[in-house]
Design a protein around this motif. Structure first.
Motif, PDB file in Angstrom:
ATOM      1  N   VAL A 135       0.858  -1.182   0.000  1.00 12.99           N
ATOM      2  CA  VAL A 135       0.000   0.000   0.000  1.00 12.99           C
ATOM      3  C   VAL A 135       0.892   1.228   0.000  1.00 12.99           C
ATOM      4  O   VAL A 135       1.736   1.393   0.888  1.00 12.99           O
ATOM      5  CB  VAL A 135      -0.923   0.040   1.239  1.00 12.99           C
ATOM      6  N   SER A 136       0.711   2.077  -0.985  1.00  9.53           N
ATOM      7  CA  SER A 136       1.423   3.348  -1.008  1.00  9.53           C
ATOM      8  C   SER A 136       0.732   4.321  -0.066  1.00  9.53           C
ATOM      9  O   SER A 136      -0.357   4.050   0.439  1.00  9.53           O
ATOM     10  CB  SER A 136       1.446   3.904  -2.432  1.00  9.53           C
ATOM     11  N   ALA A 137       1.361   5.432   0.220  1.00  9.44           N
ATOM     12  CA  ALA A 137       0.798   6.421   1.142  1.00  9.44           C
ATOM     13  C   ALA A 137      -0.640   6.745   0.745  1.00  9.44           C
ATOM     14  O   ALA A 137      -0.915   7.099  -0.405  1.00  9.44           O
ATOM     15  CB  ALA A 137       1.652   7.689   1.125  1.00  9.44           C
ATOM     16  N   MET A 138      -1.565   6.612   1.698  1.00  7.79           N
ATOM     17  CA  MET A 138      -2.978   6.679   1.342  1.00  7.79           C
ATOM     18  C   MET A 138      -3.783   7.386   2.423  1.00  7.79           C
ATOM     19  O   MET A 138      -3.593   7.160   3.623  1.00  7.79           O
ATOM     20  CB  MET A 138      -3.517   5.255   1.167  1.00  7.79           C
ATOM     21  N   VAL A 139      -4.691   8.233   1.988  1.00  6.17           N
ATOM     22  CA  VAL A 139      -5.721   8.812   2.844  1.00  6.17           C
ATOM     23  C   VAL A 139      -7.050   8.470   2.188  1.00  6.17           C
ATOM     24  O   VAL A 139      -7.340   8.938   1.082  1.00  6.17           O
ATOM     25  CB  VAL A 139      -5.565  10.336   2.996  1.00  6.17           C
ATOM     26  N   CYS A 140      -7.843   7.645   2.856  1.00  6.83           N
ATOM     27  CA  CYS A 140      -9.055   7.098   2.248  1.00  6.83           C
ATOM     28  C   CYS A 140     -10.286   7.545   3.037  1.00  6.83           C
ATOM     29  O   CYS A 140     -10.435   7.197   4.214  1.00  6.83           O
ATOM     30  CB  CYS A 140      -8.966   5.567   2.216  1.00  6.83           C
ATOM     31  N   ARG A 141     -11.149   8.303   2.404  1.00  2.00           N
ATOM     32  CA  ARG A 141     -12.378   8.786   3.043  1.00  2.00           C
ATOM     33  C   ARG A 141     -13.439   7.689   2.992  1.00  2.00           C
ATOM     34  O   ARG A 141     -13.890   7.292   1.911  1.00  2.00           O
ATOM     35  CB  ARG A 141     -12.874  10.046   2.335  1.00  2.00           C
ATOM     36  N   LEU A 142     -13.830   7.176   4.154  1.00  2.00           N
ATOM     37  CA  LEU A 142     -14.803   6.087   4.239  1.00  2.00           C
ATOM     38  C   LEU A 142     -16.235   6.611   4.336  1.00  2.00           C
ATOM     39  O   LEU A 142     -17.169   5.988   3.839  1.00  2.00           O
ATOM     40  CB  LEU A 142     -14.502   5.205   5.455  1.00  2.00           C
ATOM     41  N   SER A 143     -16.401   7.734   5.014  1.00  2.00           N
ATOM     42  CA  SER A 143     -17.714   8.364   5.150  1.00  2.00           C
ATOM     43  C   SER A 143     -17.470   9.823   5.530  1.00  2.00           C
ATOM     44  O   SER A 143     -16.322  10.282   5.582  1.00  2.00           O
ATOM     45  CB  SER A 143     -18.557   7.658   6.227  1.00  2.00           C
ATOM     46  N   SER A 144     -18.541  10.539   5.819  1.00  2.00           N
ATOM     47  CA  SER A 144     -18.390  11.958   6.143  1.00  2.00           C
ATOM     48  C   SER A 144     -17.583  12.182   7.411  1.00  2.00           C
ATOM     49  O   SER A 144     -16.998  13.249   7.610  1.00  2.00           O
ATOM     50  CB  SER A 144     -19.769  12.610   6.281  1.00  2.00           C
ATOM     51  N   ARG A 145     -17.540  11.157   8.283  1.00  2.00           N
ATOM     52  CA  ARG A 145     -16.838  11.319   9.567  1.00  2.00           C
ATOM     53  C   ARG A 145     -15.710  10.318   9.778  1.00  2.00           C
ATOM     54  O   ARG A 145     -15.109  10.283  10.847  1.00  2.00           O
ATOM     55  CB  ARG A 145     -17.847  11.204  10.718  1.00  2.00           C
ATOM     56  N   ARG A 146     -15.406   9.496   8.785  1.00  2.00           N
ATOM     57  CA  ARG A 146     -14.400   8.454   8.979  1.00  2.00           C
ATOM     58  C   ARG A 146     -13.406   8.463   7.823  1.00  2.00           C
ATOM     59  O   ARG A 146     -13.793   8.365   6.653  1.00  2.00           O
ATOM     60  CB  ARG A 146     -15.063   7.079   9.097  1.00  2.00           C
ATOM     61  N   THR A 147     -12.111   8.556   8.170  1.00  2.00           N
ATOM     62  CA  THR A 147     -11.052   8.564   7.168  1.00  2.00           C
ATOM     63  C   THR A 147      -9.951   7.615   7.608  1.00  2.00           C
ATOM     64  O   THR A 147      -9.445   7.710   8.729  1.00  2.00           O
ATOM     65  CB  THR A 147     -10.471   9.976   6.983  1.00  2.00           C
ATOM     66  N   LEU A 148      -9.572   6.673   6.733  1.00  2.00           N
ATOM     67  CA  LEU A 148      -8.489   5.727   7.001  1.00  2.00           C
ATOM     68  C   LEU A 148      -7.182   6.305   6.471  1.00  2.00           C
ATOM     69  O   LEU A 148      -7.105   6.715   5.313  1.00  2.00           O
ATOM     70  CB  LEU A 148      -8.790   4.388   6.332  1.00  2.00           C
ATOM     71  N   ARG A 149      -6.143   6.312   7.321  1.00  2.00           N
ATOM     72  CA  ARG A 149      -4.836   6.850   6.935  1.00  2.00           C
ATOM     73  C   ARG A 149      -3.774   5.771   7.081  1.00  2.00           C
ATOM     74  O   ARG A 149      -3.577   5.225   8.167  1.00  2.00           O
ATOM     75  CB  ARG A 149      -4.484   8.062   7.802  1.00  2.00           C
TER      76      ARG A 149
END
Length: 501
Positions: free
Chosen positions: A15-29
């Motif tokens: 996995v390369s550097a990632m910021v993933c928006r899962l929902s309006s209040r949840r973000t996976l980094r």
């Protein structure tokens, strides 16, 4: 599906550097992550830290962020990954129940998928495969259960069957989500040894873990997660010795001094001197198998009971007789709150005085329900909210979510929470009406050490400050509240009952 860059030919998943928006209040980094062939990783973190989400991302089950995940040429996560998790158990149970044809059978019985069929999918019939299958069935104590339908197994027995399937099929990547949960105490060490022996150089593993003591021998690396972010990663020893790990596992537990006041006042107490519960010479079982035989047991005012025993011994059957879920209580000498079962009361009249947390209830909640609605439904003993509810019920539900330190989840969808967070929501649902009897069937399953200590502390506070009495089922000696003063143990010589004044 993309492949890894040639510079890292041993990387099974990168996995390369990632910021993933899962929902309006949840973000996976994820600042970056590489799992190489033969490595065995532990994804460690508390409830809601992001372990399951990261595992889904790595295994191609999360659409968001998929462009940042690269696989070794020839590795197909749809074929080469196998999960062992409570979510897999829920999915398996749901699928098997949809195919139940008992009502069309002359015997009114459909075994469904058997243990052997589940484990040996793809079995070619060779002698070597049969020998390996028999060895696994023996090692995991599943040989006597191999022809039983999985819908007739306890939660712990189902977990063993899923583990046996994973070990038999030898996937290139095995994902173990809390594999020791729901396993009885005497068997945990043995199962650890069986699992550890499967961590070989020609396979890779992702262990999702929220308790330090459940890290399997043979784990080589660790990624530490907090609030949906990977905060530390590297060799197991380096992460265990780091300050982030120490901070997370030593987080103080604050038990609330006061509990929310009751919104409703039940008049469920029996007359003075009459037991709250009484069973006399009760026998019950299923599919021709007797799991309770001539059981005589009572619970009187002020008694809080711990029910313990191995997987499949009859603990859940006993609870279902008490709560009204099992029709075999009728026609037998079972009394609840001084009234014998089957004397004209409705199921809803029985349920009104109980609060329940169980694996069965956990499995009933599907998609579409907000957390606050799930808690409010405890007032109506429904799965989901169908009755009219007002501000007072919603305020009481919010108070209990605050008590369990999950008030921020009130507007979230229940099915999007982690398993442990869902368990906390169900505990709030069970207590929202201050029941006369609180039935907790393995309530700490899926909880991290902090949440377990919080739950046990709150249960003790409930016992000390309310009229609610506790029935607590647990496999682990250190996972029972201090209020317990009666013990009901299922053992090789039958049921043993001990009580203390």
């Amino acid at each position: 599906m993309s492949t890894v860059a040639p510079a890292d030919e041993d990387a099974l998943i990168h996995v390369s550097a990632m910021v993933c928006r899962l929902s309006s209040r949840r973000t996976l980094r994820v600042p970056g992550f590489t799992l190489r062939r033969g490595e065995h990783w532990c994804l460690f973190g508390g409830n809601g830290a992001g372990k399951s989400v990261l595992a889904q991302l790595l295994c191609g089950q999360l659409r968001q962020g998929a462009d940042h995940v690269h696989y070794l040429s020839g590795f197909d996560p749809r074929k080469d990954v196998l999960f062992v998790s409570f979510e897999e158990q829920q999915s398996l149970a749901s699928l098997d129940n949809r195919h139940d044809i008992s009502e069309y059978s002359d015997a009114a019985l459909d075994q469904g998928t058997t243990v052997r069929a589940l484990i040996s999918a793809g079995h070619t019939g060779s002698a070597a495969e049969e020998d390996r299958l028999q060895a696994l069935l023996t090692a995991l104590d599943l040989l006597p259960l191999q022809d039983r339908g999985i819908r007739y197994l306890s939660s712990g027995q189902t977990r063993k069957a899923l583990l046996a399937r994973a070990l038999y099929q030898r996937p290139r990547l095995l994902v173990l989500d809390e594999p020791l949960e729901s396993i009885d105490l005497d068997y945990r060490t043995r199962l650890q040894q069986v699992l550890s022996s499967s961590l070989l150089l020609d396979t890779s593993t992702l262990l999702l873990c929220r308790r330090e003591r459940d890290i399997l021998p043979g784990i080589t690396h660790m990624a530490l997660l907090e609030q949906l972010s990977v905060v530390a990663q590297g060799s197991l020893a380096s992460v265990l010795g780091g300050t982030d790990f120490e901070r997370l596992v030593r987080k103080p537990v604050l038990i609330p001094r006061q509990l929310p006041p009751p919104l409703l006042h039940w008049r469920a107490q029996p007359p003075a001197g009459v037991p709250l519960l009484a069973l006399r010479n009760v026998t019950a079982g299923y599919n021709g198998k007797v799991v309770l035989e001539n059981l005589t047991w009572s619970v009187r005012a002020g008694q809080h009971t711990l029910i313990s025993g191995p997987n499949g011994c009859g603990k859940s059957t006993l609870l279902s007789l008490i709560s009204g879920e099992n029709h075999k209580a009728y026609g037998q000498d079972v009394s609840v709150f001084g009234r014998r079962r089957g004397t004209g009361e409705t199921v809803w009249e029985v349920k009104a005085h109980f609060g329940v947390v169980s694996n069965e209830l956990h499995n009933r909640y599907g998609k579409g329900w907000r957390v606050l609605d799930v808690v409010v439904s405890g007032f109506f003993d429904s799965v989901g909210l169908y009755d009219d509810s007002g501000a007072s019920e919603h305020n009481a539900a919010r108070d209990w979510l605050e008590t369990f330190a999950i008030a921020s989840l009130a507007g979230d969808y229940y099915h999007e929470l982690s398993f442990g967070e869902q368990r906390l929501v169900l505990l709030a649902r069970a207590m929202v009406k201050h029941p006369a009897l609180l039935i907790l069937d393995e309530p700490c399953v899926g909880l991290d050490d902090h949440a377990r200590a919080l739950i046990l502390g709150i249960v003790d506070r409930i016992a000390a400050t309310t009229q609610t009495q506790i029935l607590f089922v647990s496999h682990l000696q250190d996972e029972a509240p201090q209020c317990i003063n009666q013990w009901l143990r299922f053992g090789p010589r039958g049921v043993e009952i001990e009580q203390r004044e």
